[in-house]
Write an enzyme that holds these catalytic residues in place. Structure first.
Site, short mmCIF file in Angstrom:
data_model
loop_
_atom_site.label_atom_id
_atom_site.label_comp_id
_atom_site.label_asym_id
_atom_site.label_seq_id
_atom_site.Cartn_x
_atom_site.Cartn_y
_atom_site.Cartn_z
N CYS A 2 0.84 -1.20 0.00
CA CYS A 2 0.00 0.00 0.00
C CYS A 2 0.87 1.24 0.00
CB CYS A 2 -0.88 -0.01 1.25
SG CYS A 2 -1.83 -1.51 1.42
N ARG A 27 3.29 1.49 -7.36
CA ARG A 27 3.31 0.35 -6.42
C ARG A 27 2.12 -0.56 -6.64
NH1 ARG A 27 6.22 1.90 -1.49
NH2 ARG A 27 4.80 0.68 -0.22
N TRP A 74 -3.30 -1.98 -1.66
CA TRP A 74 -3.04 -3.22 -2.40
C TRP A 74 -3.62 -4.32 -1.51
CZ3 TRP A 74 -1.13 -5.21 -6.92
CH2 TRP A 74 -0.72 -6.53 -6.93
N ASN A 98 0.01 0.09 6.01
CA ASN A 98 0.64 -0.79 5.03
C ASN A 98 1.28 -1.92 5.82
OD1 ASN A 98 1.88 -1.96 2.82
ND2 ASN A 98 3.69 -0.64 2.95
N GLY A 99 0.90 -3.16 5.54
CA GLY A 99 1.47 -4.31 6.26
C GLY A 99 0.41 -5.38 6.44
N GLU A 482 13.38 -21.80 -16.31
CA GLU A 482 13.12 -20.43 -15.84
C GLU A 482 14.31 -19.52 -16.09
OE1 GLU A 482 10.70 -18.75 -15.17
OE2 GLU A 482 11.49 -17.01 -14.10
N LYS A 486 14.15 -16.12 -18.35
CA LYS A 486 14.57 -14.81 -17.85
C LYS A 486 15.55 -14.16 -18.83
CE LYS A 486 12.10 -13.78 -15.21
NZ LYS A 486 11.14 -14.76 -15.45
N GLU A 489 13.88 -13.31 -22.41
CA GLU A 489 12.80 -12.32 -22.50
C GLU A 489 13.28 -10.90 -22.20
OE1 GLU A 489 9.56 -12.38 -19.67
OE2 GLU A 489 10.78 -13.45 -18.21
N HIS A 505 20.47 -36.79 -26.50
CA HIS A 505 19.44 -37.10 -27.51
C HIS A 505 19.30 -35.99 -28.54
CE1 HIS A 505 18.35 -40.61 -25.17
NE2 HIS A 505 18.30 -39.85 -24.10
N LYS A 604 2.82 -7.37 -19.19
CA LYS A 604 2.93 -7.93 -17.83
C LYS A 604 1.85 -8.98 -17.60
CE LYS A 604 4.41 -8.61 -13.77
NZ LYS A 604 5.61 -9.48 -13.67
C1 AGP Z 1 7.67 -14.35 -17.08
O1 AGP Z 1 8.78 -13.56 -16.66
C2 AGP Z 1 6.66 -13.57 -17.89
N1 AGP Z 1 6.35 -12.33 -17.31
C3 AGP Z 1 5.45 -14.42 -18.29
O2 AGP Z 1 5.91 -15.67 -18.74
C4 AGP Z 1 4.42 -14.69 -17.16
O3 AGP Z 1 4.99 -15.52 -16.19
C5 AGP Z 1 3.20 -15.38 -17.78
O4 AGP Z 1 2.63 -14.50 -18.72
C6 AGP Z 1 2.13 -15.77 -16.74
O5 AGP Z 1 1.66 -14.63 -16.11
P1 AGP Z 1 0.78 -14.83 -14.76
O6 AGP Z 1 1.67 -15.42 -13.73
O7 AGP Z 1 0.33 -13.44 -14.41
O8 AGP Z 1 -0.37 -15.73 -15.08
#
Ligand code: AGP
Length: 609
Positions: A2, A27, A74, A98-99, A482, A486, A489, A505, A604
């Protein structure tokens, strides 16, 4: 997290509070409000949604006065509604917070038994009720706040106004940030620098258990026993843009460094180390229904899908149930086999990913029980699931998911322990031991974060590569995926994650002196196998970067570069091993000059197919 602002001075408070809240919008929030001491006493406005809703209210019904508090919420406890928005007023007291107050339910029961009536679902209202109670019993303002804070457990940054002392504001913090801004004839409180940077650069970073009393006579800082404290004044030189990132260059880096805190906020109020219990407050399967489960199916996308893959290892090992994991975009169209004896776990940071939501709906249409692991209170996936486990990572601004991922992993671990106990595979004594390793984890994460600059130097040696391979085995295989995601992307370097055993393989044909190969090579039941894969790569002149224990000389002697990590339990190691990969990806991308927080072509939250 928050956003909080407080003002006491000679100017109209409303525009100062509104401007401060706007500067905290990054935020993330879902409702807002403010309270001002006017000629006719305390006046409050609250609204759901974005600040412009509150602004519209204030245009037609302004708040007049030069003492006030403001808040952007939030949601953690209680849906995003006007009733749950802050400030929370009880009689002559109003509070913004906030907390997370961990013991709010027991305090709520106690206060209701004493005749207090509550109007919200929030944990914050407890604080207002307690301060009102003690103030009504004759305690002075600061004493009433101290008495209230001695009752609560958890984290808080609060700002309080009191209609009986209209020219006073009290602030206090524990484990949630709060800053005191010192102006000329006016003073400020805020949860973060950007909110008040346009008014003053003289700031005091308050510490845990500090209590601040602001009046027209000035400011005093005390501890919770009322003893005066002396805190240094910092002259802030940041630009407003830098201030939003707390001095970090990017939100992503700030969020990587927030992970120890985010983990603590996610697990702390859900474990009882004395009883050896896991407390899932919004899990609605009865013990009998848990025992009737025949399988677990997990559905997610992207990084959340990688979390689900780690979850498969954790849940199958802990709960002895078969676990399927699928991508939302595949699951939704393959007429999957699920039934009422299936627990469908959807994982989503945003709670709005279209493919994951469609997968959840598909499984529910076939009678599956549902649990969401989500970072956004009240989001679609959370609302449409019977049970929900909220991560408390706080808003994740960077498109690349970091703290959401590690809090998803710790959530899966807690869910696994909870189900294992329900199913008789884990005793309270065993869980006490599990929790000891969990409590050490934030410190171990910080140890890795302390090596940030070394990882940046390492990144310089590999930033010009065109392809990367990431290899892992067992519970570390999803972390290889993962780590590759990272890197690709945010740096736009092609990177693939692979189960190390698959190299022979096909992918081993790719290995040459131009190929950095990141390997997850910590001590584990498959460590020897992993070392064989390392040898295969080295034999073909591949450039091996190993994530391994600092004292694991079997690895260090062989590879080109080591990213050291401390030792932890196998179950928790995916959380720890992710961090150096996040930092490596971040620094390579930053060195290559890409837009780390907003990489090209990405959003996002992917709310469309
Ligand atoms: C990962 O770094 C990306 N931002 C993307 O793969 C993300 O994880 C995916 O779109 C799923 O989003 P969500 O966790 O909001 O469902």
């Amino acid at each position: 997290m928050c956003g909080i602002v407080g003002y006491l001075g000679a100017k109209e408070a409303m525009p100062i509070l509104l401007d401060g809240l706007k500067r905290l919008e990054y935020r993330g929030y879902d409702s807002a409000g403010m309270a001002v001491m006017g000629d006719n006493g305390m006046d409050i406005r609250r609204s759901v949604g974005k600040l412009k809703e509150l602004e519209t209210q204030l245009l037609t019904s302004p708040l007049r006065g030069s003492v006030g508090i403001g808040h952007t919420r939030w949601a953690t406890h209680g849906r995003p509604t006007e009733n749950n928005a802050h400030p929370h007023q009880v009689g002559h007291i109003a509070v913004v917070h906030n907390g997370i107050i961990e013991n709010y339910l027991e305090l709520k029961k106690q206060l209701m038994a004493e005749g207090h009536t509550f109007t919200s679902e929030t944990d914050t209202e407890i604080i207002s009720q307690l301060i009102y109670k003690y103030s009504s019993q004759g305690a002075a303002f600061a004493e009433a706040v101290r008495l209230a804070l001695h009752q609560v457990r958890g984290s808080y940054a609060i700002v309080v106004i009191n209609a009986r002392e209209p020219r006073s504001i009290i602030g206090a913090r524990k484990e949630s940030p709060m800053i005191l801004g010192l102006g000329n004839g006016e003073n400020f409180l805020a949860s973060d620098v950007p909110a008040i940077l346009s008014h003053t650069r003289r700031m005091v970073f308050l510490e845990d258990n500090d209590l601040v009393i602001m009046t027209d006579a000035g400011v005093t800082i005390q501890d919770l026993a009322g003893n005066p404290l002396d805190r240094p004044v910092t002259n802030i030189t940041w630009s407003p843009a830098m201030a939003e990132k707390a001095g970090y260059k990017h939100f992503m880096l700030k969020e990587i460094f927030e992970q120890p805190r985010a983990l603590i906020d996610t697990f702390r109020h859900r474990v009882d180390p004395h009883q050896g219990e896991i407390i899932l407050e919004e899990f609605h399967l009865t013990p009998e229904e848990v025992k009737r489960l025949q399988k677990i199916t997990m559905v997610a996308c992207g990084t959340s899908f990688h979390a689900a893959l780690v979850g498969k290892f954790l849940l199958e090992s802990l709960c002895r149930l078969p676990v399927d994991v699928d991508l939302g975009s595949e699951f939704r169209y393959r007429d999957p086999f699920v039934n009422p004896e299936t627990l469908l776990i959807s994982i989503s940071q945003s709670g709005e990913t279209a493919d994951t939501l469609a997968g959840l709906r598909e499984a529910r249409s076939k009678g599956a029980r549902s649990l969401a692991i989500c970072n956004a209170v009240g989001s679609s996936i959370a609302r449409e699931s019977e049970s929900v486990f909220y991560t408390h990572a706080g808003p994740e601004i960077g498109v690349a998911s970091t703290k959401a991922f590690t809090t998803q992993l710790v959530s899966l671990y807690l869910i696994g322990l909870y189900l294992a106990k329900e199913l008789g595979y884990r005793s309270a004594e065993q869980i006490r031991g599990d929790l000891q390793a969990l409590f050490q984890l934030p410190t171990l994460l910080q140890e890795v974060l302390d090596g940030d600059q070394v990882i940046r130097e390492i990144g310089q040696n590999y930033m010009k590569a065109n392809n990367f391979l990431y290899l892992g085995r067992g519970i570390h295989y999803p972390i290889a995926l993962e780590g590759a995601l990272k890197l690709k992307e945010i740096s736009y370097i092609h990177a693939e994650g692979y189960p190390a055993g698959e190299m022979k393989h096909g992918p081993i044909a790719l290995i040459d002196e131009h190929m950095p190969v990141v390997v997850l090579a910590t001590r584990s039941p498959v460590f020897e196998k992993m070392m064989s894969n390392v040898e295969e790569v080295i034999a073909r002149r591949g450039r091996v970067i190993a994530v391994s224990e600092a004292d694991n000389f079997t690895v260090r002697e062989k590879v080109e570069t080591t990213l050291p990590v401390p030792a932890t339990s196998l179950e928790l190691s995916p959380i720890l091993l992710t961090l150096p990969l996040q930092l490596l990806a971040y620094h390579i991308a930053d060195l290559r000059g890409t837009d780390v927080d907003q990489p090209r072509n990405l959003a996002k939250s992917v709310t469309v197919e």
